[in-house]
Structures are given as C-alpha cells and as structure tokens.
Design a protein around this motif. Structure first.
Motif, PDB file in Angstrom:
ATOM      1  N   UNK A  37      -3.724   1.366 -12.300  1.00  0.00           N
ATOM      2  CA  UNK A  37      -3.861   2.570 -11.414  1.00  0.00           C
ATOM      3  C   UNK A  37      -4.076   2.197  -9.961  1.00  0.00           C
ATOM      4  N   UNK A  38      -5.101   1.210  -9.936  1.00  0.00           N
ATOM      5  CA  UNK A  38      -5.336   0.931  -8.563  1.00  0.00           C
ATOM      6  C   UNK A  38      -4.392  -0.102  -7.893  1.00  0.00           C
ATOM      7  N   UNK A  39      -3.541  -1.055  -8.556  1.00  0.00           N
ATOM      8  CA  UNK A  39      -2.476  -1.822  -8.185  1.00  0.00           C
ATOM      9  C   UNK A  39      -1.260  -0.796  -7.621  1.00  0.00           C
ATOM     10  N   UNK A  40      -0.998   0.139  -8.595  1.00  0.00           N
ATOM     11  CA  UNK A  40       0.307   1.059  -7.954  1.00  0.00           C
ATOM     12  C   UNK A  40       1.332   0.350  -8.605  1.00  0.00           C
ATOM     13  N   UNK A  41       2.376   1.234  -8.559  1.00  0.00           N
ATOM     14  CA  UNK A  41       3.941   0.817  -8.970  1.00  0.00           C
ATOM     15  C   UNK A  41       4.202  -0.450  -8.698  1.00  0.00           C
ATOM     16  N   UNK A  42       4.824  -1.309  -9.481  1.00  0.00           N
ATOM     17  CA  UNK A  42       5.409  -2.626  -9.080  1.00  0.00           C
ATOM     18  C   UNK A  42       6.067  -2.779  -7.957  1.00  0.00           C
ATOM     19  N   UNK A  43       7.138  -1.951  -7.891  1.00  0.00           N
ATOM     20  CA  UNK A  43       7.783  -1.795  -6.336  1.00  0.00           C
ATOM     21  C   UNK A  43       7.089  -1.104  -5.261  1.00  0.00           C
ATOM     22  N   UNK A  44       6.585  -1.743  -4.448  1.00  0.00           N
ATOM     23  CA  UNK A  44       5.856  -0.997  -3.193  1.00  0.00           C
ATOM     24  C   UNK A  44       6.553   0.176  -2.859  1.00  0.00           C
TER      25      UNK A  44
END
Ligand code: CMP
Length: 143
Positions: A86-93
């Motif tokens: 969740x903290x990283x976010x989706x793979x594609x910015x």
C-alpha cells in the motif's frame, strides 16, 4: 510477526530517496531488522525476477537493477507485506496514488523507485535471496 522485503532501486538511491523511504516505513511503525547497500549481480537479479524471465522487458529490468547500488531492507510488523504494498502504490507510477512512494516519486514503470514483496511466499524467497545467512537483529521496539 510478518516480514517483508523492500528494496530502494538504483533510481531511488541515485535520487537520494533512501532516507525519505526509510523514514516513511519508520513512521508507519514497522521495525527495520535488516538493511544493506548492495550492488545486485546479474545472477541475483535473474533469480529475483525469475517470474518475469519471458517478458519483453526482462533484459532491461536486469540491466537497470544491476546498473548501480540498491538499498535492500527487511521490515517486520503486523501485515507488513500488505502495508508495504500500500505504501509503495501501484507498480506503474501512472496508476499509483499521490501519497504513495511511487505516486509521489515515480514516473515510469521501469524506474519505479522501489520493490516490495507481493505475498508471503515471495517475501520468504526474496529475504532468503538477499539476506539469507546474514545476521538479523533481534530487539524490542516501542510501538
Ligand atoms: P517490481 O515491483 O520491482 O517487479 C517487477 C518489475 O518489472 C516492476 O517493479 C517494474 O519495475 C518492472 N516492469 C513491469 N512492467 C514493465 C514494463 N512494461 N516495462 C519495463 N519494466 C517493467
């Protein structure tokens, strides 16, 4: 207690984002039990990204992750894997929400700043690959 493997990729290290990223995980309340500045070898990259070996971007992915040092970490805490994702976010910015690490600092899917385990199984595999046999600190930490 769950453990997850998190790695600031070469673009994140080059852009001086290690401190910012460590700080976010610390503030979230996760516990850092292992960290190492590391030059990923081609062999380690190929094992780490084995599931992508038939993808068209595999060669670029291995080339990128071995291009400069990365910062490898193991974080511990309740639901550490899901929380890290969740903290990283989706793979594609382009799809990651503002407020997430990739949403705030990433621009392209190839150079998306950070990697994190996506399941219990990959966490165990990645921790063994990057930190197998290395000493893990064992300490109490206030919540
Ligand atoms: P990561 O979470 O490290 O896991 C696999 C990586 O492959 C992913 O982040 C991306 O950086 C990379 N990746 C996924 N899709 C593409 C793509 N289409 N082109 C280049 N790299 C990609």
């Amino acid at each position: 207690m769950e453990r997850t493997f998190i790695m600031v990729k070469p673009d994140g290290v080059q852009r001086n984002l290690v401190g910012e990223i460590v700080s976010r995980f610390e503030k979230k309340g996760l516990k850092l039990v292992y960290a190492e500045m590391t030059q990923v070898t081609e062999q380690l990259a190929s094992e780490h990204y084995a599931e992508h070996k038939d993808k068209p971007f595999f060669k670029d992915l291995v080339g990128f992750i071995t291009s400069n040092p990365s910062f490898a970490m193991v974080w511990e805490g309740e639901n550490a894997i899901a929380i890290g994702r969740k903290m990283m976010g989706a793979t594609n910015p382009k799809d990651s929400e503002p407020g997430t690490i990739r949403g705030d600092f990433g621009l392209t899917v190839g150079k998306n700043v950070i990697h994190g385990s996506d399941s219990q199984e990959s966490a165990e595999r990645e921790i063994a690959l990057f930190a197998g046999g290395k000493p893990f600190v064992d300490y109490e930490k206030d919540e």
